[in-house]
Design a protein around this motif. Structure first.
Motif, PDB file in Angstrom:
ATOM      1  N   ALA A 114       0.831  -1.208   0.000  1.00  0.00           N
ATOM      2  CA  ALA A 114       0.000   0.000   0.000  1.00  0.00           C
ATOM      3  C   ALA A 114       0.862   1.253   0.000  1.00  0.00           C
ATOM      4  CB  ALA A 114      -0.936  -0.007   1.208  1.00  0.00           C
ATOM      5  N   LEU A 115       1.955   1.242   0.760  1.00  0.00           N
ATOM      6  CA  LEU A 115       2.859   2.397   0.794  1.00  0.00           C
ATOM      7  C   LEU A 115       3.500   2.622  -0.577  1.00  0.00           C
ATOM      8  CD1 LEU A 115       4.363   4.626   2.307  1.00  0.00           C
ATOM      9  CD2 LEU A 115       6.038   2.892   3.029  1.00  0.00           C
ATOM     10  N   ALA A 116       3.924   1.533  -1.216  1.00  0.00           N
ATOM     11  CA  ALA A 116       4.526   1.659  -2.541  1.00  0.00           C
ATOM     12  C   ALA A 116       3.523   2.219  -3.549  1.00  0.00           C
ATOM     13  CB  ALA A 116       5.047   0.307  -3.009  1.00  0.00           C
ATOM     14  N   GLU A 117       2.292   1.727  -3.475  1.00  0.00           N
ATOM     15  CA  GLU A 117       1.263   2.229  -4.393  1.00  0.00           C
ATOM     16  C   GLU A 117       0.975   3.705  -4.129  1.00  0.00           C
ATOM     17  OE1 GLU A 117      -3.266   1.108  -5.912  1.00  0.00           O
ATOM     18  OE2 GLU A 117      -2.322  -0.025  -4.289  1.00  0.00           O
ATOM     19  N   GLU A 118       0.904   4.074  -2.857  1.00  0.00           N
ATOM     20  CA  GLU A 118       0.653   5.469  -2.498  1.00  0.00           C
ATOM     21  C   GLU A 118       1.754   6.383  -3.024  1.00  0.00           C
ATOM     22  OE1 GLU A 118       1.291   7.943   1.575  1.00  0.00           O
ATOM     23  OE2 GLU A 118       0.085   6.107   1.752  1.00  0.00           O
ATOM     24  N   ARG A 119       2.999   5.906  -2.979  1.00  0.00           N
ATOM     25  CA  ARG A 119       4.126   6.717  -3.447  1.00  0.00           C
ATOM     26  C   ARG A 119       4.387   6.567  -4.940  1.00  0.00           C
ATOM     27  NH1 ARG A 119       7.190   8.981   0.833  1.00  0.00           N
ATOM     28  NH2 ARG A 119       5.783   8.974   2.628  1.00  0.00           N
ATOM     29  N   GLY A 120       3.683   5.653  -5.589  1.00  0.00           N
ATOM     30  CA  GLY A 120       3.902   5.440  -7.013  1.00  0.00           C
ATOM     31  C   GLY A 120       5.251   4.817  -7.319  1.00  0.00           C
ATOM     32  N   LEU A 121       5.707   3.904  -6.447  1.00  0.00           N
ATOM     33  CA  LEU A 121       7.038   3.321  -6.565  1.00  0.00           C
ATOM     34  C   LEU A 121       6.967   1.810  -6.729  1.00  0.00           C
ATOM     35  CD1 LEU A 121       8.723   5.313  -3.653  1.00  0.00           C
ATOM     36  CD2 LEU A 121       9.135   5.645  -6.108  1.00  0.00           C
ATOM     37  N   LEU A 122       7.955   1.281  -7.420  1.00  0.00           N
ATOM     38  CA  LEU A 122       8.059  -0.168  -7.568  1.00  0.00           C
ATOM     39  C   LEU A 122       8.489  -0.803  -6.251  1.00  0.00           C
ATOM     40  CD1 LEU A 122       8.262  -2.593  -9.745  1.00  0.00           C
ATOM     41  CD2 LEU A 122      10.731  -2.256  -9.464  1.00  0.00           C
ATOM     42  N   LEU A 123       7.800  -1.852  -5.859  1.00  0.00           N
ATOM     43  CA  LEU A 123       8.212  -2.708  -4.746  1.00  0.00           C
ATOM     44  C   LEU A 123       8.148  -4.135  -5.255  1.00  0.00           C
ATOM     45  CD1 LEU A 123       8.944  -3.299  -1.784  1.00  0.00           C
ATOM     46  CD2 LEU A 123       6.486  -3.312  -1.285  1.00  0.00           C
ATOM     47  N   SER A 124       9.297  -4.779  -5.363  1.00  0.00           N
ATOM     48  CA  SER A 124       9.360  -6.119  -5.924  1.00  0.00           C
ATOM     49  C   SER A 124      10.035  -7.063  -4.938  1.00  0.00           C
ATOM     50  CB  SER A 124      10.144  -6.104  -7.247  1.00  0.00           C
ATOM     51  OG  SER A 124      10.031  -7.339  -7.919  1.00  0.00           O
ATOM     52  N   VAL A 125       9.645  -8.330  -4.972  1.00  0.00           N
ATOM     53  CA  VAL A 125      10.157  -9.326  -4.039  1.00  0.00           C
ATOM     54  C   VAL A 125      11.016 -10.328  -4.807  1.00  0.00           C
ATOM     55  CG1 VAL A 125       9.563 -11.039  -2.292  1.00  0.00           C
ATOM     56  CG2 VAL A 125       8.097  -9.025  -2.621  1.00  0.00           C
ATOM     57  N   PHE A 126      12.185 -10.615  -4.274  1.00  0.00           N
ATOM     58  CA  PHE A 126      13.155 -11.480  -4.958  1.00  0.00           C
ATOM     59  C   PHE A 126      12.795 -12.945  -4.721  1.00  0.00           C
ATOM     60  CE2 PHE A 126      17.476 -13.492  -5.218  1.00  0.00           C
ATOM     61  CZ  PHE A 126      17.695 -13.238  -6.569  1.00  0.00           C
ATOM     62  N   GLN A 127      11.901 -13.458  -5.551  1.00  0.00           N
ATOM     63  CA  GLN A 127      11.546 -14.879  -5.543  1.00  0.00           C
ATOM     64  C   GLN A 127      12.280 -15.529  -6.707  1.00  0.00           C
ATOM     65  OE1 GLN A 127       9.932 -16.676  -3.427  1.00  0.00           O
ATOM     66  NE2 GLN A 127       8.736 -15.263  -2.178  1.00  0.00           N
ATOM     67  N   ASN A 128      13.593 -15.669  -6.551  1.00  0.00           N
ATOM     68  CA  ASN A 128      14.432 -16.088  -7.670  1.00  0.00           C
ATOM     69  C   ASN A 128      14.112 -17.488  -8.175  1.00  0.00           C
ATOM     70  OD1 ASN A 128      15.701 -16.722  -5.002  1.00  0.00           O
ATOM     71  ND2 ASN A 128      17.143 -17.849  -6.278  1.00  0.00           N
ATOM     72  N   ARG A 129      13.516 -18.335  -7.317  1.00  0.00           N
ATOM     73  CA  ARG A 129      13.332 -19.714  -7.758  1.00  0.00           C
ATOM     74  C   ARG A 129      12.138 -19.898  -8.694  1.00  0.00           C
ATOM     75  NH1 ARG A 129      17.231 -22.863  -6.143  1.00  0.00           N
ATOM     76  NH2 ARG A 129      18.541 -22.096  -4.452  1.00  0.00           N
ATOM     77  N   ARG A 130      11.483 -18.797  -9.043  1.00  0.00           N
ATOM     78  CA  ARG A 130      10.571 -18.858 -10.189  1.00  0.00           C
ATOM     79  C   ARG A 130      11.356 -19.060 -11.491  1.00  0.00           C
ATOM     80  NH1 ARG A 130       5.719 -14.378  -9.606  1.00  0.00           N
ATOM     81  NH2 ARG A 130       5.196 -14.760  -7.407  1.00  0.00           N
ATOM     82  N   TRP A 131      12.674 -18.812 -11.425  1.00  0.00           N
ATOM     83  CA  TRP A 131      13.529 -18.938 -12.603  1.00  0.00           C
ATOM     84  C   TRP A 131      14.506 -20.095 -12.459  1.00  0.00           C
ATOM     85  CZ3 TRP A 131      11.587 -14.411 -10.716  1.00  0.00           C
ATOM     86  CH2 TRP A 131      10.833 -13.638 -11.601  1.00  0.00           C
ATOM     87  N   ASP A 132      14.193 -21.067 -11.588  1.00  0.00           N
ATOM     88  CA  ASP A 132      14.941 -22.326 -11.539  1.00  0.00           C
ATOM     89  C   ASP A 132      14.696 -23.114 -12.822  1.00  0.00           C
ATOM     90  OD1 ASP A 132      16.025 -21.911  -9.056  1.00  0.00           O
ATOM     91  OD2 ASP A 132      14.892 -23.483  -8.032  1.00  0.00           O
ATOM     92  N   ASN A 133      15.695 -23.915 -13.190  1.00  0.00           N
ATOM     93  CA  ASN A 133      15.551 -24.681 -14.433  1.00  0.00           C
ATOM     94  C   ASN A 133      14.413 -25.692 -14.360  1.00  0.00           C
ATOM     95  OD1 ASN A 133      16.763 -26.533 -12.670  1.00  0.00           O
ATOM     96  ND2 ASN A 133      18.413 -27.103 -14.068  1.00  0.00           N
TER      97      ASN A 133
END
Length: 357
Positions: A114-133
């Motif tokens: 909600a804070l990121a949306e209010e500020r108009g900023l990107l907030l991303s979470v590093f779920q790197n294993r979505r890119w596992d082979n």
């Protein structure tokens, strides 16, 4: 992407910062590692040796004190610091990438979103294993309908670590957000949600097996998805004989895959995705098998080539989101949905009940 790269401040230079984030940031077109924050003199020397052009700061306050000189903050510090540091970054007007778990609770993740949306900023979470082979391969098989209707998804992230290593990940203090449920569990739950969607019920067993351990090191989750798929997820540091990474059973066929994606091992060895060699590939003898009616151990089914793993794709997507308005690769709302499951799992294990979501 062309032009001046975005200047990145990286908070934390332990395992996550030095092995994953710093090398991937440095390898990404459109991003430049500007500053590493760590108070540890040895890690400061390590960061300068690996990236001679960077600046080093001892505290996050030093970094936020010159927020105008930066374009992105990456938070790879201990779990208990994720929410306060992400909040400080967003309040300073800086987009943020936060390692998983983004928060200790789903409510905390949604407050950050909600804070990121209010500020108009990107907030991303590093779920790197979505890119596992193996996960990319399974996602392809599911989307193509190769397995038919999936009935059961078995996912194991198991290790044999009978001796404690120490540190906050093994702390019994709830504020440290340690234990395998929130560590490796964040990965396997996220993967299950990406593949099969929302969860309606959660059953879990969490155990402390090793002498001197203070938090869970052997955990099982059973999820029922809204579409009827059942996910059985295992995370453990006490597995003397490792099971298959994936066993996925459908109406037409099953897929079995052993072994872990090779990218973490490559990064630990100092290999880099921008060095010109093939990245994320594995030898054919490690490829999984697709088939029905016979065990893959005895040669049943056919060999399924493993799609190369692609951790660099995460930061490429972050750069495109900031520079070109592309989609956020992993949103805080998605992370909150996974935390809903993890919180339900904690309650299930503590109260010995099945929790309905």
């Amino acid at each position: 992407m062309t032009g001046t790269p975005l200047r990145v401040g990286l908070v934390g230079y332990g395992l996550a910062g030095s092995v994953f984030h710093a090398p991937l940031i440095a390898a990404t077109e459109g991003l430049a590692l500007d500053t590493v924050v760590t108070s540890n003199p040895e890690r400061q020397r390590q960061a300068r040796a690996e990236f001679p052009d960077i600046r080093v700061a001892a505290t996050p306050d030093e970094l936020f004190g010159r927020a105008g000189e930066l374009d992105l903050i990456v938070i790879a510090s201990p779990n208990r610091t994720h929410v306060p540091l992400a909040t400080a970054a967003l309040q300073a007007g800086l987009p943020a990438v936060v390692d998983k778990p983004v928060a200790g609770t789903a409510a905390g993740a949604r407050e950050l979103a909600a804070l990121a949306e209010e500020r108009g900023l990107l907030l991303s979470v590093f779920q790197n294993r979505r890119w596992d082979n193996d996960f990319l391969t399974l996602r392809k098989l599911v989307s193509e309908g190769t397995l038919g209707d999936v009935y059961r998804f078995e996912s194991r992230f198991e290790r044999w670590r009978p001796e404690l290593k120490g540190g906050w990940r093994e702390s019994g203090d709830p504020t440290d957000i340690g234990g395998l449920l929130y560590d490796l569990g964040s990965h396997v739950v996220d993967q299950a949600l990406v593949l099969f969607g929302p969860v309606t019920s959660v059953y879990a067993e969490t155990d402390i097996r090793r002498d001197g351990a203070r938090t869970d090191d052997d955990t099982f989750l059973a999820l029922t998805h809204a579409n009827g798929v059942r996910s059985h997820l295992y995370v453990s540091a006490t597995t003397a004989q490792l099971g298959p990474r994936f066993r996925v059973l459908g109406s037409g066929a099953g897929y079995v895959k052993h072994g872990l994606d090779p990218q973490e091992a490559a990064l630990r060895e100092g290999l880099r995705p921008d060095a010109g060699a093939e990245w994320g590939t594995e030898p054919e003898e490690l490829w999984g098998r697709v088939g029905s009616g016979e065990s893959p151990v005895t040669g049943g089914g056919r060999v399924e080539p493993t799609v190369p793993g692609d951790y660099p794709a995460y930061y490429t997507a972050v750069a495109k989101a900031l520079l070109e308005g592309g989609p956020n690769p992993v949103t805080a709302q998605e992370a909150a949905a996974a935390l809903d499951v993890l919180e339900a799992a904690r309650r299930s294990a503590d109260e010995k009940v099945t929790v309905t979501l």
